[in-house]
Design an enzyme around this catalytic site. Structure first.
Site, PDB file in Angstrom:
ATOM      1  N   CYS A 110      -2.573  10.837  -8.056  1.00  0.00           N
ATOM      2  CA  CYS A 110      -1.953  11.819  -7.154  1.00  0.00           C
ATOM      3  C   CYS A 110      -1.587  13.111  -7.871  1.00  0.00           C
ATOM      4  O   CYS A 110      -1.386  14.136  -7.229  1.00  0.00           O
ATOM      5  CB  CYS A 110      -0.715  11.231  -6.497  1.00  0.00           C
ATOM      6  SG  CYS A 110      -1.071   9.747  -5.545  1.00  0.00           S
ATOM      7  N   HIS A 244       4.254  16.676  -3.957  1.00  0.00           N
ATOM      8  CA  HIS A 244       3.349  15.621  -3.492  1.00  0.00           C
ATOM      9  C   HIS A 244       4.032  14.888  -2.336  1.00  0.00           C
ATOM     10  O   HIS A 244       5.215  14.550  -2.414  1.00  0.00           O
ATOM     11  CB  HIS A 244       3.085  14.668  -4.667  1.00  0.00           C
ATOM     12  CG  HIS A 244       2.267  13.479  -4.299  1.00  0.00           C
ATOM     13  ND1 HIS A 244       1.193  13.559  -3.434  1.00  0.00           N
ATOM     14  CD2 HIS A 244       2.365  12.169  -4.669  1.00  0.00           C
ATOM     15  CE1 HIS A 244       0.669  12.356  -3.298  1.00  0.00           C
ATOM     16  NE2 HIS A 244       1.355  11.500  -4.019  1.00  0.00           N
ATOM     17  N   ASN A 274       0.331  10.182   2.564  1.00  0.00           N
ATOM     18  CA  ASN A 274       0.044  10.506   1.156  1.00  0.00           C
ATOM     19  C   ASN A 274      -1.476  10.629   0.998  1.00  0.00           C
ATOM     20  O   ASN A 274      -2.197   9.631   1.083  1.00  0.00           O
ATOM     21  CB  ASN A 274       0.609   9.388   0.276  1.00  0.00           C
ATOM     22  CG  ASN A 274       0.317   9.564  -1.203  1.00  0.00           C
ATOM     23  OD1 ASN A 274      -0.511  10.385  -1.579  1.00  0.00           O
ATOM     24  ND2 ASN A 274       0.977   8.773  -2.025  1.00  0.00           N
TER      25      ASN A 274
HETATM   26  N1  ACO Z   1       6.610  -2.499   7.578  1.00  0.00           N
HETATM   27  C1  ACO Z   1       7.682  -3.307   7.673  1.00  0.00           C
HETATM   28  N2  ACO Z   1       8.272  -3.862   6.615  1.00  0.00           N
HETATM   29  C2  ACO Z   1       7.748  -3.599   5.406  1.00  0.00           C
HETATM   30  C3  ACO Z   1       6.615  -2.765   5.226  1.00  0.00           C
HETATM   31  C4  ACO Z   1       6.056  -2.217   6.381  1.00  0.00           C
HETATM   32  N3  ACO Z   1       4.991  -1.387   6.337  1.00  0.00           N
HETATM   33  N4  ACO Z   1       6.337  -2.673   3.904  1.00  0.00           N
HETATM   34  C5  ACO Z   1       7.242  -3.415   3.262  1.00  0.00           C
HETATM   35  N5  ACO Z   1       8.092  -3.980   4.167  1.00  0.00           N
HETATM   36  C6  ACO Z   1       9.229  -4.851   3.922  1.00  0.00           C
HETATM   37  C7  ACO Z   1       9.113  -5.639   2.629  1.00  0.00           C
HETATM   38  O1  ACO Z   1       8.371  -6.812   2.827  1.00  0.00           O
HETATM   39  C8  ACO Z   1      10.559  -5.903   2.325  1.00  0.00           C
HETATM   40  O2  ACO Z   1      10.984  -7.013   3.139  1.00  0.00           O
HETATM   41  P1  ACO Z   1      12.052  -8.075   2.571  1.00  0.00           P
HETATM   42  O3  ACO Z   1      13.299  -7.282   2.310  1.00  0.00           O
HETATM   43  O4  ACO Z   1      12.164  -9.050   3.684  1.00  0.00           O
HETATM   44  O5  ACO Z   1      11.437  -8.604   1.305  1.00  0.00           O
HETATM   45  C9  ACO Z   1      11.280  -4.670   2.851  1.00  0.00           C
HETATM   46  O6  ACO Z   1      10.381  -4.046   3.776  1.00  0.00           O
HETATM   47  C10 ACO Z   1      11.635  -3.674   1.785  1.00  0.00           C
HETATM   48  O7  ACO Z   1      10.490  -3.503   0.910  1.00  0.00           O
HETATM   49  P2  ACO Z   1      10.507  -2.498  -0.284  1.00  0.00           P
HETATM   50  O8  ACO Z   1       9.211  -2.587  -0.994  1.00  0.00           O
HETATM   51  O9  ACO Z   1      11.788  -2.709  -1.045  1.00  0.00           O
HETATM   52  O10 ACO Z   1      10.592  -1.106   0.536  1.00  0.00           O
HETATM   53  P3  ACO Z   1      10.925   0.315  -0.007  1.00  0.00           P
HETATM   54  O11 ACO Z   1      12.067   0.849   0.709  1.00  0.00           O
HETATM   55  O12 ACO Z   1      10.913   0.415  -1.499  1.00  0.00           O
HETATM   56  O13 ACO Z   1       9.654   1.141   0.525  1.00  0.00           O
HETATM   57  C11 ACO Z   1       7.630   2.106  -0.311  1.00  0.00           C
HETATM   58  C12 ACO Z   1       8.352   0.825   0.038  1.00  0.00           C
HETATM   59  C13 ACO Z   1       7.451   2.895   0.968  1.00  0.00           C
HETATM   60  C14 ACO Z   1       6.289   1.744  -0.890  1.00  0.00           C
HETATM   61  C15 ACO Z   1       8.450   2.938  -1.315  1.00  0.00           C
HETATM   62  O14 ACO Z   1       8.895   2.125  -2.363  1.00  0.00           O
HETATM   63  C16 ACO Z   1       7.694   4.114  -1.874  1.00  0.00           C
HETATM   64  O15 ACO Z   1       7.389   5.054  -1.156  1.00  0.00           O
HETATM   65  N6  ACO Z   1       7.420   4.107  -3.181  1.00  0.00           N
HETATM   66  C17 ACO Z   1       6.719   5.211  -3.813  1.00  0.00           C
HETATM   67  C18 ACO Z   1       5.243   5.120  -3.546  1.00  0.00           C
HETATM   68  C19 ACO Z   1       4.545   6.347  -4.086  1.00  0.00           C
HETATM   69  O16 ACO Z   1       5.180   7.379  -4.210  1.00  0.00           O
HETATM   70  N7  ACO Z   1       3.281   6.275  -4.402  1.00  0.00           N
HETATM   71  C20 ACO Z   1       2.657   7.485  -4.934  1.00  0.00           C
HETATM   72  C21 ACO Z   1       1.653   7.217  -5.869  1.00  0.00           C
HETATM   73  S1  ACO Z   1       0.235   6.487  -5.144  1.00  0.00           S
HETATM   74  C22 ACO Z   1      -1.132   6.895  -6.165  1.00  0.00           C
HETATM   75  O17 ACO Z   1      -0.990   7.480  -7.206  1.00  0.00           O
HETATM   76  C23 ACO Z   1      -2.480   6.453  -5.687  1.00  0.00           C
END
Ligand code: ACO
Length: 317
Positions: A110, A244, A274
């Site tokens: 990214c 980003h 993204n």
């Molecule tokens: N819908 C519903 N529930 C979901 C989903 C979804 N799409 N995805 C995850 N959950 C659930 C999980 O299973 C978890 O459930 P549990 O509590 O029962 O175990 C709960 O939601 C919380 O999951 P987390 O992974 O802790 O959610 P978080 O708030 O961290 O959000 C996310 C996840 C969106 C991926 C976030 O961490 C994020 O944006 N991280 C950064 C990603 C990023 O910036 N990537 C860029 C680089 S990509 C590249 O370089 C190619």
């Protein structure tokens, strides 16, 4: 001597995938995606490759710059989702737009567009090149696991491009890499080699969301402070920040830590998700075409992603 931006362009494929439609495919909801990520819709390529989208963004950047493809001295592309690893996406864009200059890709996930921009800047400083095209183009939909709700709801497809030329408007830049694959990786699978002994993960984005989140906020804040220091300005003198578009909560937290109001951040994650290396140039193009920019405005761009990598730079408009 550094460079100036002569023109920008962006392209997203026609098909729009809504959160409601995604909720029919995996166990998720519009409410969860909107609150936890900030995406409402994303564009998905049905038939177009990253290179085809890159070429359309490049054409628009050339039109905005008022130069022809034949005048380009260099093309640097960024992608992690090319349809082929050879020819490079940049070589395919070169052919599609009718250019004849050297063309190659950089891969820094990214952060790739800002790594590509800094690479092109170095070529311009070296001399012998008048105009360069830099683009980020991604067809992430082809490398997602569409059964994995923790990744498939985040990403979208698209491309963005800049045409740059000699100038004095690149005021600072910072590239960072912290090598490792435990937080974020896109393995390519093992093909049909009979010689592999180790298990290889299938082609898909594998990501530890929370680790990426923490890295992202730290790197945006640190990167913007560093480029401001390089340029001899304070962060509140920056007029616009083009981050980003990975998660609205990342942008919001970074803004609060920097003490910079959200109104200065360009945000379009709700429409595109993204788009990896295409995210910064698509967002910059929207800003450039919005009519909001004034001559002399200071614009910071910042990105982070696989590698792990991050990048930030400061431009004077
Ligand atoms: N819908 C519903 N529930 C979901 C989903 C979804 N799409 N995805 C995850 N959950 C659930 C999980 O299973 C978890 O459930 P549990 O509590 O029962 O175990 C709960 O939601 C919380 O999951 P987390 O992974 O802790 O959610 P978080 O708030 O961290 O959000 C996310 C996840 C969106 C991926 C976030 O961490 C994020 O944006 N991280 C950064 C990603 C990023 O910036 N990537 C860029 C680089 S990509 C590249 O370089 C190619």
């Amino acid at each position: 001597m550094s460079f100036q931006i002569l023109g920008t362009g962006a392209y997203v494929p026609e098909k729009i995938l809504t959160n409601e439609e995604l909720s029919q495919m995996v166990d998720t909801s519009d409410e969860w995606i909107t609150q936890r990520v900030g995406v409402k819709t994303r564009h998905i390529s049905v038939n177009e490759s990253a290179a085809e989208m890159g070429a359309k963004a490049a054409q628009r950047a050339l039109e905005a710059a008022g130069i022809s493809a034949a005048q380009l001295g260099l093309i640097v592309g960024a992608t992690v989702s090319a349809d082929q690893c050879c020819p490079s996406t940049a070589a395919k864009v070169q052919q599609a737009i009718g250019a004849s200059c050297p063309a190659f890709d950089v891969n820094s996930a990214c952060s790739g567009f800002l790594f590509a921009l800094d690479t092109a800047a170095a070529f311009i400083v070296r001399g012998g090149i008048e105009y360069a095209l830099v683009f980020g183009a991604e067809r992430l939909s082809r490398i997602l696991d569409w059964t994995d709700r923790s990744t498939c709801v985040i990403f979208g497809d698209g491309a963005g491009a800049f045409v740059i030329a000699k100038g004095e408007n690149y005021l600072g830049s910072h590239l960072f890499t912290q090598g490792g694959e435990s937080v974020l990786a896109i393995p390519l699978g093992k093909g049909n080699s009979p010689f592999y002994e180790k298990e290889v993960a299938p082609l898909a984005v594998h990501m530890s969301g929370q680790e990426t989140f923490k890295f992202a906020v730290k790197q945006i804040v640190g990167g913007i402070r560093l480029i401001a220091e390089q340029a001899g300005i304070t962060t509140d003198q920056i007029n616009w920040i083009v981050p980003h578009q990975a998660n609205i909560r990342i942008i919001d937290l970074a803004a609060r830590r920097l003490g910079i109001p959200m109104e200065k951040f360009v945000v379009n994650i709700e429409r595109y998700g993204n788009t990896s290396s295409a995210s910064v140039p698509i967002s910059f193009d929207e800003l450039a075409r919005s009519g909001k920019l004034k001559k002399g405005d200071l614009i910071a761009m910042c990105a982070f992603g696989g590698g792990l990598s991050s990048a930030a730079c400061l431009i004077k408009w």
